[in-house]
Design an enzyme around this catalytic site. Structure first.
Site, PDB file in Angstrom:
ATOM      1  N   ASP A  51       0.555  -0.923  -0.072  1.00  0.00           N
ATOM      2  CA  ASP A  51      -0.463  -0.034  -0.025  1.00  0.00           C
ATOM      3  C   ASP A  51       0.989   1.279   0.150  1.00  0.00           C
ATOM      4  O   ASP A  51       1.874   1.035   0.613  1.00  0.00           O
ATOM      5  CB  ASP A  51      -0.786  -0.464   1.063  1.00  0.00           C
ATOM      6  CG  ASP A  51      -2.265  -1.441   1.371  1.00  0.00           C
ATOM      7  OD1 ASP A  51      -2.489  -1.425   0.026  1.00  0.00           O
ATOM      8  OD2 ASP A  51      -2.886  -1.684   2.469  1.00  0.00           O
ATOM      9  N   TYR A 118       6.662  -9.512   7.521  1.00  0.00           N
ATOM     10  CA  TYR A 118       6.085  -8.445   7.742  1.00  0.00           C
ATOM     11  C   TYR A 118       6.151  -8.720   9.727  1.00  0.00           C
ATOM     12  O   TYR A 118       6.258  -8.911  10.305  1.00  0.00           O
ATOM     13  CB  TYR A 118       4.907  -8.314   7.478  1.00  0.00           C
ATOM     14  CG  TYR A 118       4.456  -8.417   6.393  1.00  0.00           C
ATOM     15  CD1 TYR A 118       4.593  -6.546   5.340  1.00  0.00           C
ATOM     16  CD2 TYR A 118       3.581  -9.017   5.401  1.00  0.00           C
ATOM     17  CE1 TYR A 118       4.031  -6.606   4.203  1.00  0.00           C
ATOM     18  CE2 TYR A 118       3.173  -9.159   3.988  1.00  0.00           C
ATOM     19  CZ  TYR A 118       3.425  -8.103   3.569  1.00  0.00           C
ATOM     20  OH  TYR A 118       3.028  -7.765   2.274  1.00  0.00           O
TER      21      TYR A 118
END
Lengths: 265, 265
Positions: A51, A118
């Site tokens: 994103d 992540y």
């Protein structure tokens, strides 16, 4: 041959990795730089979209010539261990190549990935940290050891193979919403920073940010473990927490079975 | 009363702390923000000038009303422990107040200081780190344990009271060039970062940056311990090393005898 690059980027200035017609992406900058550096028009394929504002430490991207006829050729004459030197001369300061490897033509940085990891950075000082602006989520109040323990306990519920559609942002068109989480750990890494590290075989749209928001809501007593179990069983987004901002999220690592080493010297 | 602020700033966008007529300084931004926040026109006095691009973690600055008549008054009605909340709402993201204390009118953030501590960050990865751009000096080659040991050995020569004019940039008008160094330590803090920490009763213009450059030159065999001893004895700038860039330098801490605590909750 394709060249697989390991790259790090500060995502603050980019609208994500993936090319977009009306906004600057990491892919657009990277494609222009590698094409110029190798004097061959190239295409760049990423291991993931990310994103706008999301960062990366170990993002992987494959480079190959755009011209089909060149694909069999040795279009890159620089040894993989020296590729970072060539490309970093062309890249802006917020993107860096940290290693390179040669891979087969059949390799795909997204579909060949076994797992991704992540890290989400939470800054819990009462005042903002100028050196973490746009690089961590500032929550303005301290997380206690007890709250971090609760986040880890709730995280354990999510481990393993589940339909994670309750942890996916609305508007995603993906059909198979089953994913497997291998590891989820929340820990204090410094006086004013707590990180959430999560690895799995893949992640749905906004999944890491919704997991993090859900565990923060759990820490502050706004969500129960029943809510989380229900969210998984009933695929119910209304039972999960808020979506934390993009600025704290880092794609940390991608694991490929056969590619174990990137070169840089 | 004066208010003593502890502040952190990312210096990349500023031409140092000190006000300058034709360039943006931290002092200018801070003065405008405190005046607005307290609804009183204020003056701000720093513990140090810092060069353009230099950062701070524990900079100290005193705030008082510009109007002499107000100095006896209780012009600030916010408790010191809440001052950071008020001011951080007005400050840009690259400057933050991390604590505050009330001090006497006779207190001066520069002259009342007993010691200052600086940290210089050296990034020694072969590739650049996007998250350290403008925040550390990237030397592109690895520092070995042996080289770090040499830097510490050379650093020991500098400890104590000396005339440091050989470690001062040309063009400084300061007359007393004798300073005392209390501590100098070079250590590896992470896989790709080495820091130099130095504390003393005061520092000449560019002194920390010339010390760091001299110790790096020593590590790479370009300067001998005789050169360093000569530089001190003969006050000879030609015997010392290069001036490392401002971007790696952080004013880390200022010690005042009586003021031991800053408040923020």
């Amino acid at each position: 041959m394709k060249l697989l690059l390991k790259i790090a980027y500060d995502g603050a200035a980019y609208h994500g990795f993936q090319y977009q017609p009306n906004a600057l992406s990491v892919q657009e900058v990277l494609t222009a730089c590698v094409s110029k550096a190798f004097s061959v028009e190239c295409t760049v394929t990423g291991c993931s979209r990310t994103d706008a504002g999301v960062h990366a430490l170990g993002f992987c991207a494959a480079v190959e010539p755009k011209d089909e006829g060149l694909k069999g050729e040795k279009w890159c004459t620089v040894p993989p261990s020296k590729v970072h030197r060539l490309l970093n001369m062309h890249l802006p300061g917020d993107i860096a190549v940290t290693g390179a490897a040669v891979v087969d033509d059949s390799f795909h940085p997204r579909y060949s990935a076994h797992s991704k990891e992540y890290v989400y950075r939470i800054c819990d000082s009462v005042y903002p940290d100028p050196f973490k602006r746009s690089r961590a989520y500032h929550i303005k109040r301290r997380l206690t050891d007890e709250q971090i323990k609760i986040m880890n306990e709730f995280g354990k519920i999510l481990l393993g193979r589940h339909d994670f559609s309750g942890f996916m942002a609305q508007g995603s068109s993906v059909k198979d919403t089953v994913r497997t989480l291998y590891r989820l750990e929340v820990k204090r890494v410094s006086e004013f920073e707590v990180t959430l590290t999560v690895s799995g075989d893949g992640f749905l749209y906004n999944m890491v940010r919704i997991i993090t928001g859900t565990l923060l809501d759990a820490a502050f007593g706004r969500i129960t473990s029943e809510d989380v179990k229900n969210a998984l069983e009933k695929c119910d987004r209304s039972r999960t927490g808020f979506t934390v901002p993009a600025e704290g999220l880092y794609l940390n690592r991608v694991e490929y079975g056969e590619i174990t080493e990137f070169f840089a010297d």
